[in-house]
Enzyme design. Structure first.
Site, short mmCIF file in Angstrom:
data_model
loop_
_atom_site.label_atom_id
_atom_site.label_comp_id
_atom_site.label_asym_id
_atom_site.label_seq_id
_atom_site.Cartn_x
_atom_site.Cartn_y
_atom_site.Cartn_z
N SER A 174 15.10 67.35 23.21
CA SER A 174 15.19 65.97 22.75
C SER A 174 16.48 65.33 23.32
O SER A 174 16.61 65.20 24.54
CB SER A 174 15.15 65.94 21.22
OG SER A 174 14.85 64.66 20.73
N HIS A 225 7.75 68.11 16.45
CA HIS A 225 8.96 67.88 17.25
C HIS A 225 9.88 69.10 17.27
O HIS A 225 10.46 69.43 18.31
CB HIS A 225 9.72 66.66 16.71
CG HIS A 225 10.85 66.24 17.60
ND1 HIS A 225 10.67 65.84 18.92
CD2 HIS A 225 12.19 66.17 17.38
CE1 HIS A 225 11.83 65.53 19.45
NE2 HIS A 225 12.77 65.73 18.55
#
Length: 254
Positions: free
Chosen positions: A90, A226
């Protein structure tokens, strides 16, 4: 170096180093543990940013240039010693890209491999059109944080805990929300790149990362959302994959 790096197991005889960059608001411990998981051929250096862990009293960095400058200042001598790879999830994927870009442009050094996780390429339409999360209201921010998973609900419901880690998270999101770079006119790297992502995460433009290298390009999708990489099974898949490819990279490097 101890200020910037967490290294749980120093391996002076390692043939390669893995430099890991934290996700937004994250610390170094998750990756530093990998030093005890990966074999003796790979030394893990986990980057520790200001405003958290032992650097808790330092002000947060405000832009990507500050991160890159500190990483290069501290790690450049080590990166010249032996092959190294970069891993980032990320926000950490963008940091990995920015560091790789600076290393190539300023010092003509590139990694043996780059592992990019859970993020669209920084110049892709998907990333450019994404909302600036650092501008969210507190309520919207908590809704978004809940939606991506990875944080236990009991922590999100605890105001004292939120006050401890939300500032670091918002500071990192401010950095990435304001990080801009143009799509490369041509690939500037030749090393292999592997993109990883959770199958249930929001869609990311992983294919756009291919624009930065002439080397092998691979996409691997794993079960989860995620923070799929926190799952022990996925972590084992990832660390085994990194080990295998860094051992191959060492042969190519020599």
């Amino acid at each position: 170096m101890e200020k910037l790096i967490s290294c749980f197991q120093k391996k002076p005889d390692a043939v390669a180093r893995l430099i890991c960059f934290p996700w937004a608001g994250g610390g170094s411990i998750h990756y530093a543990r990998w030093g005890r998981i990966l074999n003796s051929a790979i030394e893990v250096l986990a980057v520790k940013l200001p405003g958290r862990e032992s650097r808790g009293k330092e002000p947060f960095f405000e832009n990507m240039h500050q991160i890159v400058d500190e990483v290069l200042h501290v790690l450049l001598p080590l990166l010249k010693e032996k092959p190294f790879a970069l891993f980032g999830h990320s926000f950490g994927a963008y940091t990995s890209y920015a560091v790789a870009d600076a290393l190539k442009k300023l010092h003509n050094i590139e990694p043996a491999h780059i592992f990019l996780s859970g993020a669209s390429a920084p110049y892709s339409d998907a990333r450019i059109k994404a909302p600036k999360r650092s501008d969210f209201s507190d309520d919207d921010f908590l809704k978004w944080l809940t939606s991506i998973g990875g944080t236990p609900p009991e922590l999100l419901a605890n105001p004292e805990v939120l006050n401890l880690f939300i500032p670091a998270l918002k500071a990192d999101l401010h950095v990435v929300d304001n990080y801009k770079c143009d799509k490369p006119v041509s690939p500037f790297l030749s090393c292999p790149i592997t993109c990883l992502d959770g199958k249930d995460d929001i869609p990311h433009d992983l294919q756009a990362w291919k624009d930065i290298t002439t080397g092998d390009f691979t996409i691997r999708m794993l079960d989860g959302a995620h923070f799929y990489l926190k799952d022990p099974g996925n972590e084992s898949i990832i660390t085994d994959y990194i080990t295998r490819h860094l051992e191959m990279s060492e042969m190519d490097y020599l």
